[in-house]
Design an enzyme around this catalytic site. Structure first.
Site, mmCIF file in Angstrom:
data_model
loop_
_atom_site.group_PDB
_atom_site.id
_atom_site.type_symbol
_atom_site.label_atom_id
_atom_site.label_comp_id
_atom_site.label_asym_id
_atom_site.label_seq_id
_atom_site.Cartn_x
_atom_site.Cartn_y
_atom_site.Cartn_z
ATOM 1 N N HIS A 156 -0.549 -4.511 10.136
ATOM 2 C CA HIS A 156 -1.096 -3.585 11.128
ATOM 3 C C HIS A 156 -1.949 -4.325 12.160
ATOM 4 C CE1 HIS A 156 -0.825 -0.246 7.896
ATOM 5 N NE2 HIS A 156 0.003 0.084 8.871
ATOM 6 N N CYS A 243 -8.989 0.553 6.076
ATOM 7 C CA CYS A 243 -7.943 1.475 5.605
ATOM 8 C C CYS A 243 -8.475 2.622 4.769
ATOM 9 C CB CYS A 243 -6.943 0.768 4.691
ATOM 10 S SG CYS A 243 -6.357 -0.755 5.282
HETATM 11 C C1 CIR Z 1 1.165 0.151 3.158
HETATM 12 O O1 CIR Z 1 1.989 -0.767 3.183
HETATM 13 O O2 CIR Z 1 1.284 1.135 3.883
HETATM 14 C C2 CIR Z 1 0.025 0.062 2.189
HETATM 15 N N1 CIR Z 1 0.431 -0.624 1.007
HETATM 16 C C3 CIR Z 1 -1.158 -0.643 2.815
HETATM 17 C C4 CIR Z 1 -1.736 0.107 3.974
HETATM 18 C C5 CIR Z 1 -2.949 -0.527 4.519
HETATM 19 N N2 CIR Z 1 -3.485 0.248 5.586
HETATM 20 C C6 CIR Z 1 -4.054 -0.245 6.663
HETATM 21 O O3 CIR Z 1 -4.085 -1.457 6.848
HETATM 22 N N3 CIR Z 1 -4.519 0.608 7.533
#
Ligand code: CIR
Length: 249
Positions: A156, A243
């Protein structure tokens, strides 16, 4: 400040992974670290809302991806991973009393982790999760200037750039094109700590993973007040500190 958070899912071991190899995740340890994060938010003056986790959504603790909170509205996203799409409903319910809500709709996909709001401008990572249609919808729905940022190698945008003070951004230039951030002071995460560019800014305090001591020292020598948390268990699911909350002023 209100911080909306969501419990770690009992199925966190099945989280989506893009750049990391799967390693076992200790659910109890992940929960403990997440509680510590919530406690720190509370000790810094946030009213912490805790939404229940859901075994049907392994990644639901990463609530940041489900919504963008602006001063005058909330934007409910349409997450890029199929397995995460249903996470938004519970969050929309919780946000509805705090902001008027608008929604990103198909064929757009957008993860909140790709969205960095800097004052009145919205930067969006062009990642595998967020597409050009989402940039166009964000522009239309919010009336803001929306700037696309090239991303390579990071999940991200906010894996690679976050705000750490009024005028400073913490960055990993290996993963993003910094050209769109001209005019900002850029502080580089230590090269030995590539995941060190993700920090939560709360007024004049930064919440930051304890593991990244070199970058932390850099932040402190830049005059930034840093409070650390253990975040390594959820990092195995590719989650960072931003997150795990949606901040609503
Ligand atoms: C994903 O791949 O969507 C989750 N395992 C990790 C999301 C992390 N979120 C973020 O960086 N905002």
């Amino acid at each position: 400040m209100i911080a909306i958070t969501r419990d770690v899912s009992p199925s966190i071991a099945n989280a989506e992974l893009t750049h990391l190899e799967r390693v076992p995740i200790d659910y109890e340890r992940a929960r403990e670290q997440h509680e510590e994060y919530r406690a720190l938010l509370a000790s810094l003056g946030c009213e912490v809302i805790s939404l229940p986790g859901d075994a049907a959504y392994p990644d639901c603790v990463f609530i940041e991806d489900t919504a963008i909170v602006l001063n005058d509205m909330g934007v409910i996203t349409r997450p890029g991973a199929d397995s995460r799409r249903g996470e938004v409903d519970v969050v929309a319910e919780a946000l509805a009393s705090l902001r008027p809500l608008v929604r990103i709709t198909a064929p757009a996909t957008l993860d909140g982790g790709d969205v960095l709001v800097l004052d009145e401008r919205i930067y969006v990572g062009r990642s595998q999760r967020s597409n050009d249609e989402a940039l166009a919808q964000l522009r239309q729905l919010t009336g803001r200037e929306v700037v696309g940022v090239g991303l390579h190698g990071a999940l991200h945008l906010k894996t690679a750039v976050t705000r750490v003070s009024r005028d400073t951004l913490l960055v990993n230039r290996e993963w993003i094109d910094v050209t769109p951030f001209a005019g900002w002071t850029l502080l580089d995460a230590d090269p030995a700590e590539p995941f060190g560019a993700n920090a939560v800014l709360l007024d004049d305090v930064v919440i930051y993973p304890v593991a990244f001591s070199r970058t932390r020292a850099k932040l402190e020598s830049h005059g930034i007040n840093v409070r650390t948390v253990k975040a390594d268990e959820l990092a195995k699911a590719e989650g960072g500190v931003t997150c795990c909350s949606l901040l609503v002023r």
